[in-house]
Design an enzyme around this catalytic site. Structure first.
Site, mmCIF file in Angstrom:
data_model
loop_
_atom_site.group_PDB
_atom_site.id
_atom_site.type_symbol
_atom_site.label_atom_id
_atom_site.label_comp_id
_atom_site.label_asym_id
_atom_site.label_seq_id
_atom_site.Cartn_x
_atom_site.Cartn_y
_atom_site.Cartn_z
ATOM 1 N N LYS A 289 -11.501 -42.197 2.180
ATOM 2 C CA LYS A 289 -11.131 -42.503 0.803
ATOM 3 C C LYS A 289 -9.750 -41.906 0.520
ATOM 4 O O LYS A 289 -9.502 -40.744 0.793
ATOM 5 C CB LYS A 289 -12.179 -41.926 -0.152
ATOM 6 C CG LYS A 289 -12.064 -42.432 -1.586
ATOM 7 C CD LYS A 289 -13.280 -42.031 -2.411
ATOM 8 C CE LYS A 289 -13.167 -42.567 -3.834
ATOM 9 N NZ LYS A 289 -14.356 -42.243 -4.651
ATOM 10 N N GLU A 377 -29.945 -43.666 -11.072
ATOM 11 C CA GLU A 377 -30.250 -43.290 -12.449
ATOM 12 C C GLU A 377 -31.744 -43.302 -12.741
ATOM 13 O O GLU A 377 -32.262 -42.419 -13.434
ATOM 14 C CB GLU A 377 -29.512 -44.217 -13.421
ATOM 15 C CG GLU A 377 -28.015 -44.025 -13.448
ATOM 16 C CD GLU A 377 -27.278 -44.720 -12.315
ATOM 17 O OE1 GLU A 377 -26.058 -44.513 -12.181
ATOM 18 O OE2 GLU A 377 -27.939 -45.478 -11.558
ATOM 19 N N ARG A 405 -29.974 -48.708 -16.577
ATOM 20 C CA ARG A 405 -30.760 -48.988 -15.374
ATOM 21 C C ARG A 405 -31.984 -48.091 -15.261
ATOM 22 O O ARG A 405 -32.777 -48.233 -14.341
ATOM 23 C CB ARG A 405 -29.864 -48.843 -14.137
ATOM 24 C CG ARG A 405 -28.712 -49.832 -14.160
ATOM 25 C CD ARG A 405 -27.944 -49.833 -12.876
ATOM 26 N NE ARG A 405 -27.158 -48.631 -12.703
ATOM 27 C CZ ARG A 405 -26.393 -48.398 -11.633
ATOM 28 N NH1 ARG A 405 -26.367 -49.277 -10.650
ATOM 29 N NH2 ARG A 405 -25.692 -47.309 -11.548
#
Length: 640
Positions: A289, A377, A405
């Site tokens: 990344k 979540e 969610r």
């Protein structure tokens, strides 16, 4: 220096067809120019930086090998897709990215035919790609390839595994590319992360296996049922020899990798091999990344969305905030640590956002009392419920839009048994440049009908501290506290902890002609609008006074306030930073109807549309909940 002199190949690429005309040996140069272009553009126009740098080679290879847009690339989350946008006809408009009326912050089918599915929330790419693959078969389309690109920690989400499970039992030829950079926004966590780094498969073995299977198919000795049986037998033998079980091949999904995700030529060769291979397959690549920009490589979490920076020195350009009020998230983080020192039952839980919600403050001092559960979540809420069932008091911090969610988990695993879970909804209301997938617009309306919930929103930082203190007191049950992204209004925000009586609001200002009822920090905008309106009225020689109440709780509502305003005022305005359908205004209307009170009620909130991206002030103006809009509503009442 002109663009043509700076970039030799990129200006020639308006659509992927242009890319595919280049000889393969020029692809590394395309990658270098594309990476530099993203660095150049994001230095002055902030956005999601490190994730897109990490998939430059993959992006180029995908558009080079596959016939996009006929072949469909489904990006997960969309943090990774800036290179994709630039290669698909949007380079000249990329300076408008995330700006009002400009390019959308994430891939969107309404923006480009190359954007195949809505992005913004994690873990949906495999399910969406499988749906497209089934649709393609149903429509009898020829040679359409479907590719799901999942990474940045999204594989930890439960939906990803639901998609994998279905893909393993549904006839399809999808290619899943796992971009493994050991990151989500903060460092990825959990057993799957460690597992991915240990997987290995011989490239020679895979080439041999693929060639043998094609021969057997051509000779008629292998059909689909025999192929699956052979895969299961083969996987068992391979696991026995390597002493390692491959979870993907255990689900009849062919696994390839891990491979170097920054070798564009090797990626092209591998994708060509995988392109026409039958059955579901997963290609596992390792990437870095922030690749190609050393500061981002060294601190990818900081450079996920770094704001403006000097592209030469790598220094982030930050304004002096020492004299500004704190961010709500930092008040939450500091207050949580103070409460945890006082109450040993308090535990922190966050789904992959410890720095984003400032729970890292608790993690640093009490690492055994704070849990980052990854992008999950629903699990975060149920996990919190399990701890609450046995006497702990979890503070579960989830961004409002992501908490959508976990709706069933909140009802089934917390509310029914009235468990003491404090659900802190960060980034509530309009969040700005991340747009409709990230606005916390629906929490108030969605949560209000659920029994046993307390739903609150603080006017300011001190109120946030008091609500957090109140929520952890005995027998409170599930307690929701929602607050916005960004800064509050008070520099002197540290205060003693005092309990707030649940279901009570407060009178902020007395008045005789109009009553304004607000919920949460939008009340500060309402106060400014009332001050401006009354000053204008005094100048006209016709004084009109406005009463202002901070409701503080959506559930339970302060019925004393509602009775007072319902019997004393002919005109009431409700103001909330949430959808107008079902929130505070609706609750006030219901109360007045139930109690046979008939004042005129004007509701102000987010309209029944998805609000686009832009800065918060621009979006509040569009939604009609900014200071000027409130003043205008107050004036309109006088004119009637």
């Amino acid at each position: 220096m002109t663009d043509k002199n700076t970039y030799n190949l990129l200006p020639q690429i308006n659509i992927p067809d242009d890319l595919r005309r280049l000889p393969e040996e020029q692809l590394p140069q395309v990658c270098e120019e594309l990476r530099r272009d993203i660095i150049d553009k994001l230095a002055d126009n902030p956005g999601h930086f490190a994730s897109s740098l990490g998939v430059i080679e993959l992006t180029v290879a995908l558009h080079y090998v596959f016939d996009t847009p006929y072949d469909r690339i489904v990006w997960d989350v969309g943090h990774q897709a800036y290179g994709h946008k630039i290669l698909t006809g949007r380079r000249n408009r990329f300076f408008t990215n995330r700006k009002l009326h400009g390019l959308k912050p994430f891939p969107s089918p309404s923006e480009s035919e190359y954007d195949t599915f809505t992005c913004g929330h994690a873990s949906n790419s495999i399910s969406a790609a499988l749906g497209m693959a089934v649709a393609s078969v149903n429509k009898k389309e020829k040679n359409r390839h479907i590719i799901a690109v999942i990474g940045d920690g999204s594989m930890s989400g439960g939906l990803a595994f639901e998609g994998l499970n279905n893909a393993s039992s549904t006839p399809n030829d999808i290619l899943i590319i796992l971009n493994d950079n050991n990151m989500s926004i903060d460092r990825s966590v959990g057993g799957m992360t460690h597992y991915f780094h240990q997987l290995h498969t011989s490239s020679f073995y895979n080439r041999l296996r693929f060639a043998a299977s094609r021969k057997l198919f051509n000779w008629g000795w292998l059909n689909e049922d025999r192929r699956k049986q052979l895969i299961r037998f083969n996987n068992s033998v391979k696991s026995l020899i390597s002493q390692q079980q491959n979870v993907f091949e255990g689900m009849n999904i062919r696994y390839f990798g891990p491979s170097n995700g920054h070798d564009v030529i090797e990626l092209v060769h591998t994708l060509r091999v995988l392109k026409d291979m039958k059955g579901p397959k997963l290609f596992h690549i390792h990437t870095v990344k922030g690749k190609g920009f050393k500061p981002a490589e060294q601190a990818a979490d900081v450079w996920h969305a770094p704001g403006k920076f000097d592209k030469e020195t790598g220094k982030r350009i930050q304004t002096d905030t020492s004299n500004l009020p704190p961010r709500f998230q930092d008040v939450f983080g500091q207050t949580l640590l103070e409460l945890a020192r006082m109450n040993p039952k308090i535990i922190g839980v966050t789904p992959a956002m410890p720095s984003g919600c400032s729970m890292n403050i608790l993690m640093k001092e009490m690492p055994d009392r704070a849990f980052d559960v990854g992008i999950a979540e629903g699990h975060a809420v149920t996990f919190s419920g399990g701890m609450a069932q046995d006497g702990l008091i979890p503070f579960c911090n989830i961004y409002s839009s992501f908490a959508q969610r976990a709706y069933d988990n909140l009802i089934h695993d917390i509310a029914i048994e009235r468990l003491n879970v404090v659900l802190c909804l960060d980034r509530a209301g309009l969040v700005g440049e991340d747009g409709p997938t990230h606005h916390g617009a629906f929490d108030l309306a969605a949560l209000r009908p659920i029994p046993n919930l307390t739903i609150s929103s603080p006017l300011n930082e001190k109120e946030l501290r008091r609500l957090m203190y109140t929520a952890q007191l005995p027998d409170q049950g599930p307690f929701v506290i929602r607050y916005p992204r960004g800064r509050g209004t008070q520099n002197d925000w540290i205060c003693n902890f005092e309990a707030v009586e649940v279901g009570t609001g407060q009178l902020l200002k007395e008045g005789k002609n109009i009553a304004v009822l607000s919920l949460g920090p939008i009340g500060n905008t309402a106060s400014e609008a009332i001050r401006l309106f009354e000053s204008q009225q005094s100048q006209d020689g016709n004084p009109v006074t406005v009463a202002h109440y901070d409701m503080r709780f959506l559930k339970p509502l302060d019925q004393n306030i509602l009775h007072t305003v319902g019997t004393s005022f002919n005109h009431i305005i409700t103001i909330e930073d949430g959808v107008i359908c079902g929130g505070l205004g609706t609750a006030v209307l219901e109360y007045m109807s139930d109690h046979n009170l008939h004042p005129q009620i004007i509701r102000m909130g987010l309209p029944d549309v998805f609000i686009e991206h832009g800065n918060v002030e621009q979006l509040r103006q569009i939604a009609g909940i900014d200071c000027n809009a409130i003043v205008s509503r107050l004036r309109n009442i006088l004119q009637k």
